[in-house]
Design an enzyme around this catalytic site. Structure first.
Site, PDB file in Angstrom:
ATOM      1  N   HIS A   1      37.669  27.443  90.905  1.00 42.54           N
ATOM      2  CA  HIS A   1      36.258  27.461  91.307  1.00 42.54           C
ATOM      3  C   HIS A   1      35.883  28.860  91.785  1.00 42.54           C
TER       4      HIS A   1
ATOM      5  N   LEU B   1      43.689  48.038  55.257  1.00 47.84           N
ATOM      6  CA  LEU B   1      44.448  47.030  56.012  1.00 47.84           C
ATOM      7  C   LEU B   1      43.532  46.387  57.053  1.00 47.84           C
TER       8      LEU B   1
ATOM      9  N   ALA C   1      46.493  44.581  43.058  1.00 48.02           N
ATOM     10  CA  ALA C   1      47.520  43.770  42.408  1.00 48.02           C
ATOM     11  C   ALA C   1      46.890  42.854  41.367  1.00 48.02           C
TER      12      ALA C   1
ATOM     13  N   LYS D   1      31.367  41.471  66.325  1.00 49.09           N
ATOM     14  CA  LYS D   1      31.391  41.232  67.778  1.00 49.09           C
ATOM     15  C   LYS D   1      31.056  42.505  68.549  1.00 49.09           C
TER      16      LYS D   1
ATOM     17  N   ALA E   1      39.484  33.526  60.631  1.00 48.67           N
ATOM     18  CA  ALA E   1      40.630  34.432  60.729  1.00 48.67           C
ATOM     19  C   ALA E   1      41.840  33.760  61.367  1.00 48.67           C
TER      20      ALA E   1
ATOM     21  N   GLY F   1      19.577  32.277  55.355  1.00 45.63           N
ATOM     22  CA  GLY F   1      20.774  31.516  55.721  1.00 45.63           C
ATOM     23  C   GLY F   1      20.978  31.538  57.226  1.00 45.63           C
TER      24      GLY F   1
ATOM     25  N   GLY G   1      41.608  43.787  56.274  1.00 44.44           N
ATOM     26  CA  GLY G   1      40.756  42.905  55.473  1.00 44.44           C
ATOM     27  C   GLY G   1      39.332  42.797  55.986  1.00 44.44           C
ATOM     28  N   THR G   2      38.714  41.688  55.632  1.00 44.27           N
ATOM     29  CA  THR G   2      37.327  41.435  56.029  1.00 44.27           C
ATOM     30  C   THR G   2      37.210  41.416  57.545  1.00 44.27           C
TER      31      THR G   2
ATOM     32  N   ARG H   1      30.294  32.332  51.913  1.00 43.15           N
ATOM     33  CA  ARG H   1      31.266  33.212  51.251  1.00 43.15           C
ATOM     34  C   ARG H   1      32.055  32.380  50.259  1.00 43.15           C
TER      35      ARG H   1
HETATM   36  P1  FAD Z   1      40.392  38.861  54.058  1.00 37.22           P
HETATM   37  O1  FAD Z   1      40.264  39.229  55.477  1.00 37.22           O
HETATM   38  O2  FAD Z   1      39.157  38.778  53.248  1.00 37.22           O
HETATM   39  O3  FAD Z   1      41.404  39.893  53.415  1.00 37.22           O
HETATM   40  C1  FAD Z   1      41.711  39.890  52.061  1.00 37.22           C
HETATM   41  C2  FAD Z   1      42.229  41.261  51.684  1.00 37.22           C
HETATM   42  O4  FAD Z   1      42.765  41.200  50.373  1.00 37.22           O
HETATM   43  C3  FAD Z   1      41.158  42.338  51.645  1.00 37.22           C
HETATM   44  O5  FAD Z   1      41.536  43.421  52.458  1.00 37.22           O
HETATM   45  C4  FAD Z   1      41.078  42.746  50.183  1.00 37.22           C
HETATM   46  O6  FAD Z   1      40.816  44.114  49.993  1.00 37.22           O
HETATM   47  C5  FAD Z   1      42.477  42.386  49.699  1.00 37.22           C
HETATM   48  N1  FAD Z   1      42.558  42.110  48.262  1.00 37.22           N
HETATM   49  C6  FAD Z   1      41.778  41.259  47.545  1.00 37.22           C
HETATM   50  N2  FAD Z   1      42.166  41.233  46.259  1.00 37.22           N
HETATM   51  C7  FAD Z   1      43.228  42.095  46.154  1.00 37.22           C
HETATM   52  C8  FAD Z   1      44.066  42.501  45.093  1.00 37.22           C
HETATM   53  N3  FAD Z   1      43.914  42.014  43.854  1.00 37.22           N
HETATM   54  N4  FAD Z   1      45.051  43.404  45.345  1.00 37.22           N
HETATM   55  C9  FAD Z   1      45.217  43.895  46.591  1.00 37.22           C
HETATM   56  N5  FAD Z   1      44.456  43.540  47.644  1.00 37.22           N
HETATM   57  C10 FAD Z   1      43.473  42.656  47.425  1.00 37.22           C
HETATM   58  N6  FAD Z   1      36.285  34.588  61.361  1.00 37.22           N
HETATM   59  C11 FAD Z   1      36.628  34.230  62.608  1.00 37.22           C
HETATM   60  O7  FAD Z   1      37.611  33.494  62.784  1.00 37.22           O
HETATM   61  N7  FAD Z   1      35.918  34.665  63.699  1.00 37.22           N
HETATM   62  C12 FAD Z   1      34.843  35.468  63.569  1.00 37.22           C
HETATM   63  O8  FAD Z   1      34.228  35.844  64.568  1.00 37.22           O
HETATM   64  C13 FAD Z   1      34.446  35.858  62.265  1.00 37.22           C
HETATM   65  N8  FAD Z   1      33.390  36.663  62.082  1.00 37.22           N
HETATM   66  C14 FAD Z   1      33.046  37.074  60.827  1.00 37.22           C
HETATM   67  C15 FAD Z   1      31.948  37.895  60.665  1.00 37.22           C
HETATM   68  C16 FAD Z   1      31.579  38.313  59.404  1.00 37.22           C
HETATM   69  C17 FAD Z   1      30.379  39.221  59.244  1.00 37.22           C
HETATM   70  C18 FAD Z   1      32.344  37.918  58.272  1.00 37.22           C
HETATM   71  C19 FAD Z   1      31.981  38.394  56.897  1.00 37.22           C
HETATM   72  C20 FAD Z   1      33.436  37.086  58.422  1.00 37.22           C
HETATM   73  C21 FAD Z   1      33.792  36.637  59.698  1.00 37.22           C
HETATM   74  N9  FAD Z   1      34.882  35.792  59.903  1.00 37.22           N
HETATM   75  C22 FAD Z   1      35.210  35.388  61.167  1.00 37.22           C
HETATM   76  C23 FAD Z   1      35.696  35.297  58.781  1.00 37.22           C
HETATM   77  C24 FAD Z   1      36.996  36.110  58.659  1.00 37.22           C
HETATM   78  O9  FAD Z   1      36.689  37.461  58.468  1.00 37.22           O
HETATM   79  C25 FAD Z   1      37.830  35.594  57.504  1.00 37.22           C
HETATM   80  O10 FAD Z   1      38.059  34.201  57.665  1.00 37.22           O
HETATM   81  C26 FAD Z   1      39.179  36.297  57.430  1.00 37.22           C
HETATM   82  O11 FAD Z   1      39.027  37.687  57.285  1.00 37.22           O
HETATM   83  C27 FAD Z   1      39.993  35.752  56.258  1.00 37.22           C
HETATM   84  O12 FAD Z   1      41.218  36.401  56.185  1.00 37.22           O
HETATM   85  P2  FAD Z   1      42.025  36.530  54.812  1.00 37.22           P
HETATM   86  O13 FAD Z   1      43.289  37.199  55.159  1.00 37.22           O
HETATM   87  O14 FAD Z   1      42.060  35.220  54.145  1.00 37.22           O
HETATM   88  O15 FAD Z   1      41.122  37.459  53.872  1.00 37.22           O
HETATM   89  P1  NAD Z   2      27.491  29.545  56.501  1.00 40.28           P
HETATM   90  O1  NAD Z   2      27.999  28.515  55.578  1.00 40.28           O
HETATM   91  O2  NAD Z   2      27.894  29.504  57.921  1.00 40.28           O
HETATM   92  O3  NAD Z   2      25.904  29.523  56.480  1.00 40.28           O
HETATM   93  C1  NAD Z   2      25.155  29.625  55.306  1.00 40.28           C
HETATM   94  C2  NAD Z   2      23.793  29.014  55.556  1.00 40.28           C
HETATM   95  O4  NAD Z   2      22.941  29.370  54.485  1.00 40.28           O
HETATM   96  C3  NAD Z   2      23.817  27.487  55.619  1.00 40.28           C
HETATM   97  O5  NAD Z   2      23.191  27.068  56.805  1.00 40.28           O
HETATM   98  C4  NAD Z   2      23.056  27.056  54.372  1.00 40.28           C
HETATM   99  O6  NAD Z   2      22.325  25.857  54.563  1.00 40.28           O
HETATM  100  C5  NAD Z   2      22.124  28.248  54.146  1.00 40.28           C
HETATM  101  N1  NAD Z   2      21.660  28.443  52.762  1.00 40.28           N
HETATM  102  C6  NAD Z   2      22.386  28.320  51.620  1.00 40.28           C
HETATM  103  N2  NAD Z   2      21.616  28.655  50.556  1.00 40.28           N
HETATM  104  C7  NAD Z   2      20.382  28.990  51.030  1.00 40.28           C
HETATM  105  C8  NAD Z   2      19.174  29.443  50.436  1.00 40.28           C
HETATM  106  N3  NAD Z   2      19.063  29.606  49.104  1.00 40.28           N
HETATM  107  N4  NAD Z   2      18.098  29.720  51.224  1.00 40.28           N
HETATM  108  C9  NAD Z   2      18.205  29.558  52.578  1.00 40.28           C
HETATM  109  N5  NAD Z   2      19.329  29.127  53.194  1.00 40.28           N
HETATM  110  C10 NAD Z   2      20.420  28.869  52.440  1.00 40.28           C
HETATM  111  O7  NAD Z   2      27.872  30.953  55.813  1.00 40.28           O
HETATM  112  P2  NAD Z   2      27.855  32.440  56.376  1.00 40.28           P
HETATM  113  O8  NAD Z   2      27.000  32.536  57.589  1.00 40.28           O
HETATM  114  O9  NAD Z   2      27.542  33.298  55.203  1.00 40.28           O
HETATM  115  O10 NAD Z   2      29.358  32.665  56.787  1.00 40.28           O
HETATM  116  C11 NAD Z   2      30.420  32.525  55.833  1.00 40.28           C
HETATM  117  C12 NAD Z   2      31.686  32.079  56.498  1.00 40.28           C
HETATM  118  O11 NAD Z   2      32.209  33.149  57.284  1.00 40.28           O
HETATM  119  C13 NAD Z   2      31.503  30.928  57.463  1.00 40.28           C
HETATM  120  O12 NAD Z   2      31.617  29.684  56.815  1.00 40.28           O
HETATM  121  C14 NAD Z   2      32.607  31.119  58.434  1.00 40.28           C
HETATM  122  O13 NAD Z   2      33.740  30.432  57.971  1.00 40.28           O
HETATM  123  C15 NAD Z   2      32.873  32.618  58.410  1.00 40.28           C
HETATM  124  N6  NAD Z   2      32.355  33.235  59.656  1.00 40.28           N
HETATM  125  C16 NAD Z   2      32.840  32.814  60.848  1.00 40.28           C
HETATM  126  C17 NAD Z   2      32.357  33.362  62.007  1.00 40.28           C
HETATM  127  C18 NAD Z   2      32.916  32.884  63.310  1.00 40.28           C
HETATM  128  O14 NAD Z   2      33.964  32.266  63.310  1.00 40.28           O
HETATM  129  N7  NAD Z   2      32.276  33.175  64.427  1.00 40.28           N
HETATM  130  C19 NAD Z   2      31.373  34.315  61.984  1.00 40.28           C
HETATM  131  C20 NAD Z   2      30.878  34.709  60.766  1.00 40.28           C
HETATM  132  C21 NAD Z   2      31.393  34.166  59.595  1.00 40.28           C
END
Ligand code: FAD
Ligand code: NAD
Length: 464
Positions: free
Chosen positions: A443, A39, A118, A52, A319, A182, A41-42, A272
């Site tokens: 301020h 529970l 699912a 963070k 998120a 990236g 998710g990502t 992603r």
């Molecule tokens: P998810 O959080 O990916 O959840 C999907 C869930 O579905 C998972 O738990 C998975 O196990 C489950 N699932 C998938 N398929 C099935 C199935 N067939 N049956 C049952 N369960 C299933 N976003 C921000 O806004 N701020 C941030 O600071 C931020 N930092 C991030 C840092 C990193 C390293 C990463 C990778 C992502 C970050 N994100 C951030 C992005 C954020 O995590 C996602 O946008 C968010 O989790 C998406 O929510 P979701 O509910 O769509 O999917």
């Molecule tokens: P991103 O799209 O932010 O960055 C990917 C980067 O990789 C881009 O700058 C792109 O030009 C570069 N790239 C692509 N192919 C390449 C290659 N072959 N060689 C070198 N560079 C290459 O993607 P991310 O950092 O993987 O994050 C995925 C998603 O997760 C984000 O789009 C965001 O929505 C979410 N996320 C959000 C937060 C936040 O809100 N603070 C934090 C982490 C992740």
């Protein structure tokens, strides 16, 4: 084989899915949530929260190193050391608290949680493979909230020293040499953290600059701090693959030349992609667009009774967007008339300094046909910023020239993520420059820079 009916089935317990289920449960809907892994998710397990936590630990470590050296504050301390395994355990404790909290909220909302995977048999029948066998659910409505997975480069598959953000959040040791492929959100957030923890970091970015989705004015302070931290940024450079001995990363520059980068870990963060496979979604024949499920302004898919929210519906993969969609869809299933009418979705990048964007940047506003005025206020003229020892960055406001309606606010600066709420509120409430300028801002705070930027756009900044 157990079979049940329900009013709402939510597939995926990430921020989109769990918020939808909690809301639906509180509205009295008979709701089932199915989660294949954990529970939260990502976001809670391998994304927002753990990243963070790591960033915070890295900041503390870097600050302690700074104190151990010569610093203008007159503080001296002995050189710190870090036990990354302990840091990771601390991070895991936070994750456990939050995921446990989600489980509790679902319980209180009387949501039935099924642990299992699912798969759609058809649009009205979902099969769930659990540890105890297969269950069949026949829901009236379904929300697909299956999230996203990291993009894997075919010539640089995950495994060995090539890692995704998931492994980078649970390393046992700080890598001596870290190459990040990236320079987007994840690459820079985690790359900066590891640079502070002591890694020798190189960022390989295919585009002409880091964080290509943001304008150069906004990313310049981030680039400057990366340089100060010793991070090497290679723009217009692409990863090609591992060297023959598997030890190094081979990259190709824009001019076609190759370079070999020695690395203990190679963190691939090139985006992603929506998680569509594995849930039988393909079988439904839902309309997709560039690999994501297409939705309308009510998060409805092309099949009646099936909604999709969050990362599986594409960008922006954030998120808070997933949560807002989840809350809205639960209301819709309960019979409320709601539609996605948000003015803006705030974006925050937790780099150092942090970066916030809400609404349109100046160039985007112009491209959208607006005649604009812009005000920028630097933290160099902000008392609070000076007292924290960090006066890099600024707040920038763009408004329509004709009536001063605020179209977008961006900021870059340490700790600036906390200002995203006031930026978002201003846009959502349809604020004009005068509304911000005439609001008393406490301020000394960094928030005063917003008021000053609005005043500057109106032609009479007070402190610059
Ligand atoms: P998810 O959080 O990916 O959840 C999907 C869930 O579905 C998972 O738990 C998975 O196990 C489950 N699932 C998938 N398929 C099935 C199935 N067939 N049956 C049952 N369960 C299933 N976003 C921000 O806004 N701020 C941030 O600071 C931020 N930092 C991030 C840092 C990193 C390293 C990463 C990778 C992502 C970050 N994100 C951030 C992005 C954020 O995590 C996602 O946008 C968010 O989790 C998406 O929510 P979701 O509910 O769509 O999917
Ligand atoms: P991103 O799209 O932010 O960055 C990917 C980067 O990789 C881009 O700058 C792109 O030009 C570069 N790239 C692509 N192919 C390449 C290659 N072959 N060689 C070198 N560079 C290459 O993607 P991310 O950092 O993987 O994050 C995925 C998603 O997760 C984000 O789009 C965001 O929505 C979410 N996320 C959000 C937060 C936040 O809100 N603070 C934090 C982490 C992740």
């Amino acid at each position: 084989m157990a079979e049940r009916n329900c009013r709402l089935l939510v597939i995926g317990g990430g921020p989109g899915g769990y918020v939808a289920a909690i809301r639906a449960g509180r509205l009295g809907l008979d709701t089932i949530l199915v989660e294949a892994e954990t529970l939260g998710g990502t976001c809670l397990n391998i994304g927002c929260i753990p990243s963070k936590a790591l960033i915070h630990a890295a900041e503390e470590f870097e600050a302690a190193k700074h104190r151990a050296g010569k610093n203008p504050l007159g503080i001296t301390a002995s050189a710190p050391s870090i036990d990354l395994a302990a840091t990771v355990a601390w991070k895991d404790g936070i994750v456990d608290r939050l995921t446990g909290g989600v489980a509790g909220l679902l319980r209180k909302g009387k949501v039935t949680v099924i642990r299992g995977r699912a798969t759609f048999r058809d649009g009205r029948t979902v099969e769930i493979a659990t540890a105890d066998g297969v269950e069949i659910v026949r829901p009236e409505n379904t929300i697909i909230a299956t999230g996203s997975v990291p993009v894997e480069l075919p010539f640089l598959p995950f495994g060995g020293k090539v890692i995704s953000s998931t492994q980078a959040l649970s390393l046992a040791e700080v890598p001596r040499r870290l190459v990040v492929v990236g320079g987007g959100y994840i690459g820079l957030e985690l790359g900066t953290a590891y640079a502070k923890l002591g890694s020798d970091v190189t960022v390989v970015e295919a585009a002409g600059k880091i964080l290509p989705q943001y304008d150069a004015e906004l990313t310049r302070p981030v680039a400057a701090r990366l340089a100060q931290l010793g991070v090497k940024v290679m723009a217009e450079t692409k990863a090609k693959g591992l060297s023959a001995d598997g030890e190094c990363l081979v990259v190709t520059r824009a001019d076609g030349s190759e370079e070999v980068l020695a690395a203990d870990r190679i963190l691939v963060t090139v985006g992603r992609r929506p998680r569509i496979e594995g849930a039988g979604i393909e079988k439904l024949g839902l309309t997709t667009e560039r690999g994501a499920i297409r939705i309308d302004e009510r998060c409805r898919t092309s099949m009646h009774g099936i909604f999709a929210i969050g990362d599986v519906t594409s960008e922006p993969m954030l998120a808070h967007r997933a949560m807002a969609q989840g809350e809205m869809v639960a209301d819709i299933v309960a019979g409320e008339s709601r539609v996605w009418d948000k003015v803006a979705i705030p974006a925050v990048c937790f780099t150092d300094p942090e970066l916030v964007s809400v609404g349109l940047a100046p160039e985007e506003a112009k491209a959208a046909g607006h005649e604009t005025i812009t005000g920028l206020f630097p933290f160099q003229a902000n008392g609070r910023a000076m007292t924290t020892g960090r006066d890099d960055g600024f707040v920038r406001v763009t408004a329509r020239a004709s009536d001063h309606l605020v179209l977008g606010i961006q900021a870059v600066g340490p700790g600036i993520s906390e200002l995203s709420a006031s930026f978002g509120l201003a846009l959502e409430m349809g604020a004009r420059l005068e509304d911000i300028a005439h609001t008393i801002h406490a301020h000394p705070t960094r928030g005063e820079a917003l008021q000053e930027a609005a005043l500057k756009a109106l032609g009479h900044a007070l402190h610059i």
